[in-house]
Design a protein around this motif. Structure first.
Motif, short mmCIF file in Angstrom:
data_model
loop_
_atom_site.label_atom_id
_atom_site.label_comp_id
_atom_site.label_asym_id
_atom_site.label_seq_id
_atom_site.Cartn_x
_atom_site.Cartn_y
_atom_site.Cartn_z
N UNK A 97 0.81 -1.22 0.00
CA UNK A 97 0.00 0.00 0.00
C UNK A 97 0.84 1.26 0.00
N UNK A 98 1.84 1.29 0.85
CA UNK A 98 2.71 2.49 0.92
C UNK A 98 3.51 2.67 -0.35
N UNK A 114 -6.12 -5.11 -7.92
CA UNK A 114 -7.07 -6.20 -7.87
C UNK A 114 -7.69 -6.23 -6.49
N UNK A 115 -8.95 -6.65 -6.42
CA UNK A 115 -9.57 -6.73 -5.10
C UNK A 115 -8.98 -7.90 -4.34
N UNK A 122 -4.61 -13.04 7.26
CA UNK A 122 -3.63 -12.50 6.33
C UNK A 122 -3.72 -10.97 6.29
N UNK A 123 -4.94 -10.44 6.22
CA UNK A 123 -5.11 -8.98 6.17
C UNK A 123 -4.65 -8.33 7.47
N UNK A 124 -4.89 -9.00 8.61
CA UNK A 124 -4.46 -8.44 9.89
C UNK A 124 -2.95 -8.34 9.97
N UNK A 125 -2.25 -9.33 9.43
CA UNK A 125 -0.78 -9.34 9.50
C UNK A 125 -0.15 -8.45 8.44
N UNK A 128 -4.25 -4.59 4.01
CA UNK A 128 -5.03 -4.75 2.80
C UNK A 128 -4.68 -3.60 1.86
N UNK A 129 -3.80 -3.85 0.87
CA UNK A 129 -3.37 -2.76 -0.02
C UNK A 129 -4.51 -1.98 -0.67
N UNK A 130 -5.58 -2.63 -1.18
CA UNK A 130 -6.64 -1.81 -1.78
C UNK A 130 -7.26 -0.83 -0.78
#
Length: 176
Positions: A97-98, A114-115, A122-125, A128-130
């Motif tokens: 994301x950064x 992509x969504x 996985x998202x917590x660690x 979530x780039x989007x």
């Protein structure tokens, strides 16, 4: 309209969703006469921590592996890099994301992602780039949904994993 979008930046990591985003980004770059900037962000295994240092040969290997994933994504998503438009691939170390919001930093940029279909752990660690990009980007962000085929493949994988889990659980119960 092409004067409004100077660059099309796309996050690529090789998943079916990112391959769909890559195809979408290539189509838009062609239609708008824009430069395509495919970006793969990578981090050292285990993530980045402030005090951790890795030997240079390891970071070179990880960067090479990221570059190979980018080339593989072009092969799998498009049959190879497009030859009919300017492409400036970037392999950058850092959180996706950064990295993406730092590269797509111009008002006339279009950031394509992509969504994410990753699980909550996985998202917590990893984050979530989007979601990060939608919140922090200074340009237009498009989040492309996965294709129907990608969704069907994911459903089949999930069914297969569930069936394996049930068989393993049944065998463990038989042994007890």
């Amino acid at each position: 309209m092409s004067h409004l979008v100077g660059r099309v930046v796309v996050g690529v990591h090789g998943t079916p969703g990112s391959l769909q985003a890559l195809r979408f980004a290539v189509g838009h770059a062609r239609a708008l006469g824009s430069t395509l900037i495919p970006v793969i962000a990578w981090q050292a295994p285990g993530g980045e921590s402030a005090g951790r240092r890795y030997p240079p040969f390891l970071t070179e290997q990880w960067a090479d592996a990221a570059e190979q994933r980018l080339l593989t994504a072009f092969d799998e998503g498009l049959g190879g890099p497009p030859e009919d438009l300017p492409v400036q691939p970037m392999i950058v170390r850092g959180p996706a994301g950064r990295v993406l919001t730092a590269i797509a930093d111009r008002e006339g940029d279009l950031l394509v992602l992509g969504s994410s279909r990753r699980g909550p752990l996985h998202r917590a660690y990893y984050g979530c780039p989007p979601q990060y990009c939608l919140k922090h980007a200074g340009c237009t962000v498009m989040v492309v949904p996965p294709s129907r085929l990608a969704l069907e493949v994911e459903r089949m994988r999930h069914r297969s994993r569930s069936a394996r889990t049930r068989r393993t659980t049944a065998r463990a119960a038989d042994i007890s």
